[in-house]
Motif scaffolding. Structure first.
Motif, short mmCIF file in Angstrom:
data_model
loop_
_atom_site.label_atom_id
_atom_site.label_comp_id
_atom_site.label_asym_id
_atom_site.label_seq_id
_atom_site.Cartn_x
_atom_site.Cartn_y
_atom_site.Cartn_z
N SER A 12 -32.86 -8.77 -33.91
CA SER A 12 -32.01 -8.66 -32.73
C SER A 12 -31.45 -10.02 -32.34
N ALA A 13 -30.47 -10.02 -31.46
CA ALA A 13 -29.86 -11.27 -31.02
C ALA A 13 -30.85 -12.17 -30.29
N ASP A 14 -31.91 -11.58 -29.72
CA ASP A 14 -32.95 -12.40 -29.08
C ASP A 14 -34.16 -12.62 -29.99
N GLY A 15 -33.99 -12.38 -31.30
CA GLY A 15 -34.96 -12.85 -32.27
C GLY A 15 -36.06 -11.90 -32.70
N PHE A 16 -36.01 -10.64 -32.25
CA PHE A 16 -37.09 -9.71 -32.57
C PHE A 16 -36.74 -8.85 -33.78
N MET A 17 -37.71 -8.66 -34.69
CA MET A 17 -37.48 -7.77 -35.82
C MET A 17 -38.21 -6.44 -35.66
N ALA A 18 -38.92 -6.27 -34.56
CA ALA A 18 -39.54 -4.99 -34.20
C ALA A 18 -39.74 -4.98 -32.69
N GLY A 31 -37.52 0.92 -29.16
CA GLY A 31 -36.17 0.38 -29.29
C GLY A 31 -35.85 -0.21 -30.64
N GLY A 32 -36.86 -0.35 -31.51
CA GLY A 32 -36.64 -1.03 -32.78
C GLY A 32 -35.72 -0.31 -33.73
N GLN A 33 -35.58 1.02 -33.55
CA GLN A 33 -34.70 1.76 -34.45
C GLN A 33 -33.25 1.29 -34.35
N ARG A 34 -32.89 0.68 -33.22
CA ARG A 34 -31.50 0.20 -33.05
C ARG A 34 -31.16 -0.92 -34.02
N LEU A 35 -32.19 -1.59 -34.54
CA LEU A 35 -31.95 -2.69 -35.48
C LEU A 35 -31.49 -2.19 -36.84
N HIS A 36 -31.68 -0.91 -37.12
CA HIS A 36 -31.43 -0.41 -38.47
C HIS A 36 -30.32 0.63 -38.54
N THR A 37 -29.56 0.78 -37.46
CA THR A 37 -28.43 1.71 -37.48
C THR A 37 -27.46 1.38 -38.59
N GLY A 179 -35.68 -7.61 -25.96
CA GLY A 179 -36.43 -8.09 -24.82
C GLY A 179 -37.92 -8.23 -25.03
N GLY A 180 -38.43 -7.79 -26.16
CA GLY A 180 -39.86 -7.89 -26.45
C GLY A 180 -40.15 -7.34 -27.83
N GLY A 181 -41.36 -7.60 -28.31
CA GLY A 181 -41.74 -7.11 -29.63
C GLY A 181 -42.25 -8.24 -30.51
N GLU A 182 -41.91 -8.21 -31.79
CA GLU A 182 -42.37 -9.20 -32.75
C GLU A 182 -41.19 -10.06 -33.21
N ARG A 183 -41.29 -11.37 -32.97
CA ARG A 183 -40.23 -12.29 -33.38
C ARG A 183 -40.44 -12.72 -34.84
N LEU A 184 -39.36 -12.84 -35.56
CA LEU A 184 -39.45 -13.26 -36.95
C LEU A 184 -39.88 -14.70 -37.07
#
Length: 224
Positions: A12-18, A31-37, A179-184
């Motif tokens: 994501s633009a704020d650095g999260f991959m999940a 919300g992570g599914q939005r990264l793989h559309t 906005g949250g999750g796991e950052r790469l």
């Protein structure tokens, strides 16, 4: 010489991959599914899930490159499933159904032993309990001269970056905020990021593709 590569790592633009709170109903976190559309809008992404259609172009080309000359994959346990702690049984067989999209050996990092799991289409999951280096060594041996791919998640990729063994990293920057999750790029300490150079930067209407290569080396991972 064989390389260790990571491809199509959506961030994501704020650095999260999940996203946060991974579960069976939210395998990529909330919300992570939005990264793989973008993946499933591309022709190759649709073929991977048994569908037709999809777009050609930049995104599709990067998806295809991610599978070229790959003979084995290494993933973290969270990438295999939501089960935590000791395996209660062997009923969980991955997110992908009976024929996962790998079609080669996959080495799963875990602290809890489990027998190898053979799936349709040539995928065999091997559960490795003695750490990343052991998993990589086994993966390069299984790949038999081809490259090894790191599928994620964030912790596994961070270990590969810290060790200096990752040769190629392709990041797909998605214009969403989680906005949250796991950052790469957390937990790297000082130094590892300095060893990589962006050698390709291409945008599509959906994502920006950044391809990083380890500087000063050429395919040395397989020899470690």
């Amino acid at each position: 010489m064989a390389q260790l590569r990571a491809h199509n790592i959506s961030v994501s633009a704020d650095g999260f991959m999940a996203g946060p709170d991974q579960s069976q109903d939210a395998p990529l976190g909330v919300g992570g599914q939005r990264l793989h559309t973008w993946v499933f809008e591309a022709a190759y992404g649709r073929r991977m899930i048994g569908q037709k259609g999809g777009t050609e172009g930049v995104d599709n080309a990067f998806l295809l490159r991610g599978d070229e000359n790959v003979g084995a994959t290494v993933i973290g346990r969270n990438m295999f499933g939501p089960v935590r702690g000791a395996w209660p049984d062997e009923s969980w067989r991955g997110w992908w159904g009976e024929e996962p999209p790998y079609h080669h050996p996959v080495f799963v990092l875990t602290h809890h032993p489990r027998p190898p799991l053979e799936m349709k289409g040539g995928t065999v999951f091997h559960f490795v309990t003695d750490g990343l280096d052991a998993a990589l060594d086994r993966a390069f041996e299984a790949a038999d001269g081809a490259d090894v791919r790191v599928g994620g998640g964030a912790s596994t990729l961070q270990q590969c970056l810290r060790s200096g063994r990752l040769d190629v990293l392709h990041v797909a920057m998605v214009p969403v905020l989680l906005g949250g999750g796991e950052r790469l790029f957390d937990n790297l300490g000082s130094g590892p990021a300095d060893g990589y150079e962006c050698v390709e930067f291409v945008s599509s209407p959906s994502v920006a593709h950044l391809l990083f290569e380890r500087t000063g080396t050429s395919g040395s991972s397989g020899a470690n």
